[in-house]
Enzyme design. Structure first.
Site, PDB file in Angstrom:
ATOM      1  CG  HIS A  59     -37.654   7.047  19.178  1.00 55.94           C
ATOM      2  ND1 HIS A  59     -37.810   5.720  18.862  1.00 55.94           N
ATOM      3  CD2 HIS A  59     -36.475   7.135  19.837  1.00 55.94           C
ATOM      4  CE1 HIS A  59     -36.766   5.041  19.298  1.00 55.94           C
ATOM      5  NE2 HIS A  59     -35.955   5.879  19.906  1.00 55.94           N
ATOM      6  CE  LYS A  70     -37.168  14.007  20.431  1.00 52.35           C
ATOM      7  NZ  LYS A  70     -36.690  12.967  21.294  1.00 52.35           N
ATOM      8  CB  THR A 122     -32.233  10.703  25.557  1.00 51.06           C
ATOM      9  OG1 THR A 122     -33.607  10.705  25.188  1.00 51.06           O
ATOM     10  CG2 THR A 122     -31.826   9.324  26.054  1.00 51.06           C
ATOM     11  N   GLY A 123     -31.142  13.669  25.389  1.00 49.78           N
ATOM     12  CA  GLY A 123     -31.004  14.997  24.837  1.00 49.78           C
ATOM     13  C   GLY A 123     -32.213  15.879  24.652  1.00 49.78           C
ATOM     14  CB  THR A 124     -34.396  16.401  21.679  1.00 51.44           C
ATOM     15  OG1 THR A 124     -33.242  16.422  20.832  1.00 51.44           O
ATOM     16  CG2 THR A 124     -35.370  17.443  21.211  1.00 51.44           C
ATOM     17  CB  THR A 125     -36.680  13.490  25.657  1.00 49.79           C
ATOM     18  OG1 THR A 125     -36.848  12.784  24.426  1.00 49.79           O
ATOM     19  CG2 THR A 125     -37.855  13.212  26.572  1.00 49.79           C
ATOM     20  CB  SER A 174     -29.050  13.205  21.208  1.00 49.95           C
ATOM     21  OG  SER A 174     -29.987  12.754  20.262  1.00 49.95           O
ATOM     22  N   GLY A 175     -30.248  10.275  22.082  1.00 51.50           N
ATOM     23  CA  GLY A 175     -30.255   8.824  21.878  1.00 51.50           C
ATOM     24  C   GLY A 175     -29.243   8.337  20.858  1.00 51.50           C
ATOM     25  CG  ASP A 215     -31.498   5.363  23.219  1.00 48.27           C
ATOM     26  OD1 ASP A 215     -32.135   6.222  23.852  1.00 48.27           O
ATOM     27  OD2 ASP A 215     -31.719   5.092  22.027  1.00 48.27           O
ATOM     28  CG  ASP A 269     -42.368   6.162  15.447  1.00 48.00           C
ATOM     29  OD1 ASP A 269     -43.172   5.235  15.187  1.00 48.00           O
ATOM     30  OD2 ASP A 269     -42.366   7.239  14.833  1.00 48.00           O
ATOM     31  CG  HIS A 291     -30.564   5.473  18.022  1.00 42.27           C
ATOM     32  ND1 HIS A 291     -31.445   6.227  17.283  1.00 42.27           N
ATOM     33  CD2 HIS A 291     -31.021   5.491  19.287  1.00 42.27           C
ATOM     34  CE1 HIS A 291     -32.407   6.672  18.085  1.00 42.27           C
ATOM     35  NE2 HIS A 291     -32.177   6.246  19.305  1.00 42.27           N
ATOM     36  CG  ASP A 345     -27.344   2.551  20.263  1.00 41.40           C
ATOM     37  OD1 ASP A 345     -26.569   1.583  20.294  1.00 41.40           O
ATOM     38  OD2 ASP A 345     -27.026   3.660  19.806  1.00 41.40           O
ATOM     39  NE  ARG A 398     -29.476  -7.414  25.492  1.00 42.82           N
ATOM     40  CZ  ARG A 398     -28.732  -7.665  26.586  1.00 42.82           C
ATOM     41  NH1 ARG A 398     -29.091  -8.596  27.441  1.00 42.82           N
ATOM     42  NH2 ARG A 398     -27.646  -6.972  26.818  1.00 42.82           N
TER      43      ARG A 398
END
Length: 193
Positions: free
Chosen positions: A36, A40, A62-65, A82-83, A88, A108, A115, A118, A124
């Site tokens: 998050h 990051k 995920t996207g930006t990461t 992206s999440g 996610d 975080d 989201h 998600d 889970r």
């Protein structure tokens, strides 16, 4: 989905089946990396320190990461959405299909996410499928440095066949009272006070 094998050391699992299955994990692991906003930079520092180890595995982000790890460290990653746009959920789907072996998720805990459902679902599903998961740097350090990271490993998972074959409304659920969402929210509010 990776073929699940019956574990010969089967034991009782309560309502969800009596046997355990295994999902084989190859020496080259499929690792999902998610972070998050404020985390990051922490994940980037961790990945930089562990770049050589990570490069030996297949990475999913995920996207930006993923964009950050590719541009800053030159790592080869499969970049998902992206999440908040479904990334996610894409990782969660791969976990349930046996295609992700290890989840590094620097989420975080002090910031609400748009989201959040998600995020909770991803956490889970990783537990449901017994996927090793690191949500902070210390745990990630312990897992990535484990001798098991470079070996094959049979990850035990519950045998969900009986659970999936259950009737939609069975005797164990038929007599349970319905609790409305409104009442659940009131209970949650009372609990917070």
């Amino acid at each position: 989905m990776a073929t699940a094998n019956i574990n010969m050391h089967a034991f009782e699992l309560g309502d969800f089946g009596k046997l355990r299955k295994t999902i084989p994990m190859a020496a080259k692991k499929n690792i999902a990396l998610v972070a998050h906003g404020y985390r990051k930079h922490e994940l980037l520092e961790w990945a930089k320190f562990n770049r050589k180890l990570l490069a030996a595995h297949s990475l999913y982000c995920t996207g930006t990461t993923g964009s950050i790890l590719t541009s800053q460290l030159g790592l080869d990653v499969t970049n998902l959405r992206s999440g908040p746009l479904g990334g996610d959920q894409q990782i969660g789907s791969r976990i349930s299909e046996g295609k992700i072996d290890f989840l590094i998720f620097f989420w975080d805990p002090l910031e609400a996410q748009a989201h959040d459902p998600d995020v909770k679902a991803l956490l889970r599903i990783a537990v449901v499928w017994n996927v090793p998961m690191a949500c902070n740097r210390a745990t990630a350090d312990f897992v990535i440095s484990s001798a098991l990271m470079s070996r094959t490993y049979d990850r035990l998972v519950p045998d969900y066949d009986e659970y999936e074959a259950r009737p939609v409304v069975g005797p164990s659920r038929a007599n349970q009272p319905f609790v409305s969402a409104e009442k659940q929210h009131k209970w949650a509010a009372d609990f917070r006070e």
